[in-house]
Design an enzyme around this catalytic site. Structure first.
Site, mmCIF file in Angstrom:
data_model
loop_
_atom_site.group_PDB
_atom_site.id
_atom_site.type_symbol
_atom_site.label_atom_id
_atom_site.label_comp_id
_atom_site.label_asym_id
_atom_site.label_seq_id
_atom_site.Cartn_x
_atom_site.Cartn_y
_atom_site.Cartn_z
ATOM 1 N N SER A 68 52.274 57.212 55.334
ATOM 2 C CA SER A 68 52.926 58.034 54.311
ATOM 3 C C SER A 68 53.301 59.418 54.835
ATOM 4 O O SER A 68 52.698 59.934 55.780
ATOM 5 C CB SER A 68 52.004 58.191 53.111
HETATM 6 N N1 SAH Z 1 47.787 55.018 53.398
HETATM 7 C C1 SAH Z 1 48.507 54.366 54.434
HETATM 8 C C2 SAH Z 1 49.826 53.862 53.927
HETATM 9 C C3 SAH Z 1 49.886 52.432 54.111
HETATM 10 S S1 SAH Z 1 51.328 51.617 53.503
HETATM 11 C C4 SAH Z 1 48.707 55.295 55.627
HETATM 12 O O1 SAH Z 1 48.579 56.513 55.470
HETATM 13 O O2 SAH Z 1 48.991 54.818 56.718
HETATM 14 C C5 SAH Z 1 50.562 50.468 52.390
HETATM 15 C C6 SAH Z 1 49.602 49.510 53.005
HETATM 16 O O3 SAH Z 1 49.182 48.636 51.957
HETATM 17 C C7 SAH Z 1 50.164 48.627 54.103
HETATM 18 O O4 SAH Z 1 49.386 48.745 55.244
HETATM 19 C C8 SAH Z 1 50.093 47.223 53.513
HETATM 20 O O5 SAH Z 1 49.843 46.214 54.459
HETATM 21 C C9 SAH Z 1 48.957 47.370 52.534
HETATM 22 N N2 SAH Z 1 48.913 46.353 51.488
HETATM 23 C C10 SAH Z 1 49.931 45.754 50.829
HETATM 24 N N3 SAH Z 1 49.465 44.878 49.922
HETATM 25 C C11 SAH Z 1 48.109 44.909 50.005
HETATM 26 C C12 SAH Z 1 47.050 44.250 49.323
HETATM 27 N N4 SAH Z 1 47.267 43.358 48.360
HETATM 28 N N5 SAH Z 1 45.773 44.538 49.672
HETATM 29 C C13 SAH Z 1 45.505 45.448 50.648
HETATM 30 N N6 SAH Z 1 46.464 46.112 51.325
HETATM 31 C C14 SAH Z 1 47.754 45.862 51.003
#
Ligand code: SAH
Length: 225
Positions: A68
């Site tokens: 993000s």
């Molecule tokens: N906070 C993170 C942003 C990650 S983007 C950072 O700073 O890097 C959102 C993330 O949610 C992705 O890695 C994606 O794989 C994950 N995601 C999507 N659906 C999900 C689910 N059902 N359970 C767990 N993670 C999930």
């Protein structure tokens, strides 16, 4: 290009980010600003994008996912009002950057990621940074944290979703303590509303903060896989 060891260039870029993108907007909580100063975002982005580690936007982290924008990480952290008594559940570990930020303010962070590859690389970075108060789980975070591994209190004080949901999944509101707070990007389209939701006995008080763009949460109580 910044080399991995080019500390002074990262320090200058980080100071610029703090001044322009955080303090220059509405990030006022000194604890949040201190943590954003401490956590090295360059450690969480792929080598190919390291020179953009403090740019004002998301960056790719593989598996079609993104780390993000720093401002959004700071804003969500500020709005969640985390203190060092809090057990925090994070859904969507991704790179682990937001996890690291939360870990510096909370008692403990429990974080769920659906891709084992991302969870493992986040674990490796946090270990390298000496962060020990985080528990990782690979699975569908839309269905919540596994009951067998809940904190001893049986509930969470704060919950953060870092992927978009059509609505806040019910399995996440149940283990939230009375007075607890959830923050999540909510909406069906490419643009969602960042919603903050406070649990008051048997009801939820909701407030929309701003529009955001997050990748989708794929799972049983999220979007279709
Ligand atoms: N906070 C993170 C942003 C990650 S983007 C950072 O700073 O890097 C959102 C993330 O949610 C992705 O890695 C994606 O794989 C994950 N995601 C999507 N659906 C999900 C689910 N059902 N359970 C767990 N993670 C999930």
């Amino acid at each position: 290009m910044f080399g991995r060891d080019n500390k002074s260039q990262f320090t200058a870029a980080k100071e610029h980010m703090l001044r322009r993108d955080l303090k220059g907007r509405d990030i006022r909580d000194p604890r949040v600003l201190a943590v954003m100063t401490k956590v090295p975002r360059e450690e969480f982005v792929p080598e190919s994008h390291r020179d953009q580690a403090y740019s004002d936007g998301p960056l790719p982290i593989g598996m079609d996912q993104t780390i993000s924008q720093p401002y959004i990480v700071a804003l969500m952290t500020q709005e969640l009002r985390v203190n060092n008594d809090c057990e925090v559940l994070e859904i969507g570990t991704g790179s682990g950057y937001q996890t690291a930020v939360l870990s510096k303010l909370a008692k403990k962070v429990y974080t769920v990621e659906r891709f084992a590859e991302l969870s493992q690389s986040a674990q490796a970075v946090l270990t390298r940074l000496g962060i020990g108060n985080v528990e990782f789980y690979v699975g569908d975070g839309s269905a919540g944290w596994p009951a067998s591994r809940l904190p001893s209190s049986g509930c969470f004080d704060r919950i953060m979703l870092t992927a978009a949901v059509p609505q806040i999944p019910k399995p996440l509101t149940e283990p939230l303590v009375d007075g607890g707070i959830i923050i999540a990007p909510v909406g069906y389209s490419g643009v969602q509303e960042l919603i903050i939701c406070e649990k008051k006995v048997d009801r939820f008080i909701e407030r929309a903060i701003c529009d955001v763009r997050f990748v989708k949460l794929r799972g049983k109580y999220g979007f279709e896989s």
